[in-house]
Design a protein around this motif. Sequence first.
Motif, mmCIF file in Angstrom:
data_model
loop_
_atom_site.group_PDB
_atom_site.id
_atom_site.type_symbol
_atom_site.label_atom_id
_atom_site.label_comp_id
_atom_site.label_asym_id
_atom_site.label_seq_id
_atom_site.Cartn_x
_atom_site.Cartn_y
_atom_site.Cartn_z
ATOM 1 N N LEU A 57 0.812 -1.216 0.000
ATOM 2 C CA LEU A 57 0.000 0.000 0.000
ATOM 3 C C LEU A 57 0.851 1.276 0.000
ATOM 4 O O LEU A 57 0.538 2.240 -0.689
ATOM 5 C CB LEU A 57 -0.925 -0.031 1.219
ATOM 6 C CG LEU A 57 -2.044 0.978 1.250
ATOM 7 C CD1 LEU A 57 -3.267 0.374 1.928
ATOM 8 C CD2 LEU A 57 -1.658 2.236 2.001
ATOM 9 N N ARG A 58 1.966 1.241 0.757
ATOM 10 C CA ARG A 58 2.771 2.461 0.860
ATOM 11 C C ARG A 58 3.502 2.764 -0.444
ATOM 12 O O ARG A 58 4.115 3.826 -0.570
ATOM 13 C CB ARG A 58 3.792 2.345 1.995
ATOM 14 C CG ARG A 58 3.208 2.162 3.364
ATOM 15 C CD ARG A 58 2.385 3.296 3.867
ATOM 16 N NE ARG A 58 3.082 4.520 4.166
ATOM 17 C CZ ARG A 58 2.562 5.509 4.900
ATOM 18 N NH1 ARG A 58 1.343 5.390 5.417
ATOM 19 N NH2 ARG A 58 3.228 6.614 5.112
ATOM 20 N N ALA A 59 3.476 1.843 -1.390
ATOM 21 C CA ALA A 59 4.119 2.118 -2.677
ATOM 22 C C ALA A 59 3.247 3.015 -3.553
ATOM 23 O O ALA A 59 3.709 3.572 -4.546
ATOM 24 C CB ALA A 59 4.396 0.813 -3.403
ATOM 25 N N SER A 60 1.974 3.154 -3.182
ATOM 26 C CA SER A 60 1.072 3.968 -3.988
ATOM 27 C C SER A 60 0.852 5.333 -3.330
ATOM 28 O O SER A 60 0.272 5.413 -2.242
ATOM 29 C CB SER A 60 -0.273 3.237 -4.133
ATOM 30 O OG SER A 60 -1.265 4.153 -4.535
ATOM 31 N N GLY A 61 1.350 6.378 -3.997
ATOM 32 C CA GLY A 61 1.209 7.739 -3.460
ATOM 33 C C GLY A 61 -0.243 8.128 -3.292
ATOM 34 O O GLY A 61 -0.613 8.787 -2.322
ATOM 35 N N LYS A 62 -1.085 7.674 -4.232
ATOM 36 C CA LYS A 62 -2.502 8.038 -4.180
ATOM 37 C C LYS A 62 -3.146 7.474 -2.913
ATOM 38 O O LYS A 62 -3.892 8.162 -2.211
ATOM 39 C CB LYS A 62 -3.188 7.468 -5.426
ATOM 40 C CG LYS A 62 -4.650 7.816 -5.536
ATOM 41 C CD LYS A 62 -5.281 7.066 -6.690
ATOM 42 C CE LYS A 62 -6.766 6.854 -6.413
ATOM 43 N NZ LYS A 62 -7.325 5.767 -7.184
ATOM 44 N N TRP A 63 -2.832 6.206 -2.595
ATOM 45 C CA TRP A 63 -3.419 5.574 -1.401
ATOM 46 C C TRP A 63 -2.887 6.214 -0.128
ATOM 47 O O TRP A 63 -3.624 6.435 0.817
ATOM 48 C CB TRP A 63 -3.131 4.066 -1.402
ATOM 49 C CG TRP A 63 -4.169 3.318 -2.167
ATOM 50 C CD1 TRP A 63 -4.284 3.257 -3.519
ATOM 51 C CD2 TRP A 63 -5.263 2.568 -1.624
ATOM 52 N NE1 TRP A 63 -5.374 2.507 -3.866
ATOM 53 C CE2 TRP A 63 -5.986 2.062 -2.714
ATOM 54 C CE3 TRP A 63 -5.682 2.268 -0.338
ATOM 55 C CZ2 TRP A 63 -7.122 1.280 -2.554
ATOM 56 C CZ3 TRP A 63 -6.802 1.479 -0.173
ATOM 57 C CH2 TRP A 63 -7.517 1.002 -1.275
ATOM 58 N N VAL A 64 -1.571 6.503 -0.122
ATOM 59 C CA VAL A 64 -0.978 7.098 1.088
ATOM 60 C C VAL A 64 -1.618 8.453 1.353
ATOM 61 O O VAL A 64 -2.040 8.754 2.479
ATOM 62 C CB VAL A 64 0.556 7.231 0.927
ATOM 63 C CG1 VAL A 64 1.157 7.998 2.088
ATOM 64 C CG2 VAL A 64 1.196 5.862 0.827
ATOM 65 N N ARG A 65 -1.732 9.273 0.284
ATOM 66 C CA ARG A 65 -2.311 10.609 0.460
ATOM 67 C C ARG A 65 -3.788 10.503 0.838
ATOM 68 O O ARG A 65 -4.272 11.239 1.698
ATOM 69 C CB ARG A 65 -2.146 11.430 -0.824
ATOM 70 C CG ARG A 65 -0.761 12.046 -0.965
ATOM 71 C CD ARG A 65 -0.747 13.098 -2.065
ATOM 72 N NE ARG A 65 -1.093 12.539 -3.374
ATOM 73 C CZ ARG A 65 -0.247 11.888 -4.168
ATOM 74 N NH1 ARG A 65 1.012 11.726 -3.789
ATOM 75 N NH2 ARG A 65 -0.622 11.409 -5.325
#
Lengths: 443, 256
Positions: free
Chosen positions: A104-112
């Motif tokens: 999950l942390r590899a996706s900027g969209k999900w983290v934001r």
Amino acid sequence: MKPGGGLTGSLRRSGSPIRLALSRCFVFWRKSASAWRMTLDWTVVLYLVLPALWVAGGMYADLFRHPPDWLGRVPEWAPAAILAVLMVRARLRTFAEYGDGLFLRASGKWVRGMAATGLAYTMAARLAVAGVATALLLPPLAATAGWGFGQGALLAAAAGFMGFVWTCARDAAERRWLGARRVLAVNALRAAFIAAWIPAARWLVGGDEPAAAVAFNAALAACSALLGWRRTMVSGTFAHELEAERQAYADNVGWVLMDTEKAPTPPAGRRPWVLRNPRPLLKRRSEPARIAELWLRSLLRDGAQTATLLRFACLGITAVWLPPLWLAAIAWIGMIALLALWLDGLWDRWLSERYMALFGWQEDVRREAGDVGRLLLLRPVGLAWCAVIGLHVGWMHGGLWWSAAALLPAVGYPLLGWINAAASRTLAARASRSSRKDAGKAT
Amino acid sequence: MNADERWLMRASIEAAGYEQGKAVLRDVRLEVKPGERVGLLGPNGAGKSTVMKGLLGQLPYWKADVQWQAQPGKESAGQGSAMNSLLAYIPEQPILYERFTLWEHLQLAAAVCGISEAQLAERAEGLLNRFRLNHVRDDYPIKFSKGMQQKTMLVAAFLLEPALYLVDEPFIGLDPAAVMELLEALDEERARGAGVLLTTHVLDSAERLCDRFVLVHQGTAAASGTVADIRAAAGMPDGTPLFDCFHKLTKPMEAS
């Protein structure tokens, strides 16, 4: 926990950062509630919680019906200070979990997305807490200080926004510093926030410039939005977010789970803050005395245990000061017995720590070390209670009776040694009975 | 008594497990002689750590006869003893207490095992210098790196100067220099007459380091003895690496 079922499951299945964060929020509160339910079973709720709420509600309602004299003497800054204390306890939530590190942390969209949801939750929680606290404070203060709904609403909104700004500042400070510096920085920031908030709140409810008060709130809201937006852009925050989530859960359930086996909380600094100097504390250097000293050091370094010990000491002071003298003597014995039992429980728990359990302890060394360790705390607290009874005697009778403040501790010193020895014998007999019973069951 | 008859510890494990009556380990015999390094080898889940836990007295089900040769100046240990002046355990994962400094970890080990403060100061000084931990003696080991935490466990174990060391996976978590220091320290202890029982998956290192081996597989001893004995048990020619013997001895049993 069933990730596949119910509201939580449907939120998780739908696959968006907002829904995932919300599902974790539900799980967080459900887990916290489950932990509380373990302590607050229906008997506790029926016989303790409901009566306590009933009495507290009655006392609160009585404030309106018969406002006491002291209500008029409550300082003007007191409500702002209460809100400030609630404000500076908060932390920024993101609902991060360890497993997020996999993908999950590899996706900027999900983290934001998850960070934005956490920020929105934090803001909503701050506004709700400030709103409830102000609503509870407002009625009595409306009667005495002449506050109106508008002033209360402005104060609640400002406290909510200020609380959010605080969480962002705390988050930045905790990411910036570690160990002792972190503790110092967060506490310094707390003091600064309280110092800035109290005069601002007094000006806000002063009612002289309502337009300026609204503009102040608008500025705080804009500042909150800006800080929130900046926070969503920050990277490299995962480890800190995990730690913040762990702490948030510990804050929620730490009290109810304090007697259970749990993951150890690492100390804040690289070195101890309490009893930092390795110089021996005791003159006696026998093996039991050395072990007892190590137990004392570790106990006093545990903030939660030290706070409980201080609370216990304060409770004892109240118990021996308030009643008549004959009852104070009985209370002293009862409190000493309770303290001895509590310390014995702490000693047993310490012995079961994995490092201590590595070693083959000789029974006599273990028992004697427990006796010495218990007395190291029983004696100072017991003597303090003796001194309080002595002061009470002097306070009531005056003159030579003041000498009781010195005489009673002098008598108490050997008496406490005798009580500790008697407690050791009793506890050893109880442990022996219990182990015989266990052995009987095993066969 | 000739050299072959001298031994430090003999364990005959009839059955052992984590629940009463449920054995995960059967018929394993171990013997460690003074100054000897014995390798306890086996695949994952074979029962190596179970042997260690049993010897430390941490198993609820433990039917074994453990004998210790009398040691001058050492107290006799009961069957299945925890760490004391006869036995020291170096675990794979460091076991530390979060409210103790490094020095206090050593103080506790010394006080519980009957080591005076003067002896503690003398022994600890050399060990802390050897493992380069002297500058952090008043720090919390819980805040150390994994390697430094493992070194803390090593210092605590060497401090006791026991008759036997139980070393669980010594090559995990330590850097090459620290592994060399550990092996040097163990060699010095062997020269004093101490024995070492170590578990490892690193068979090449085990072959170079150990005098004898016990190969545990599926909860029982599949083979034991010197490298030559293991080769003979596997039916492999001279010069065959231990790795291939291990593979041969464990494969048919897996197939069956």
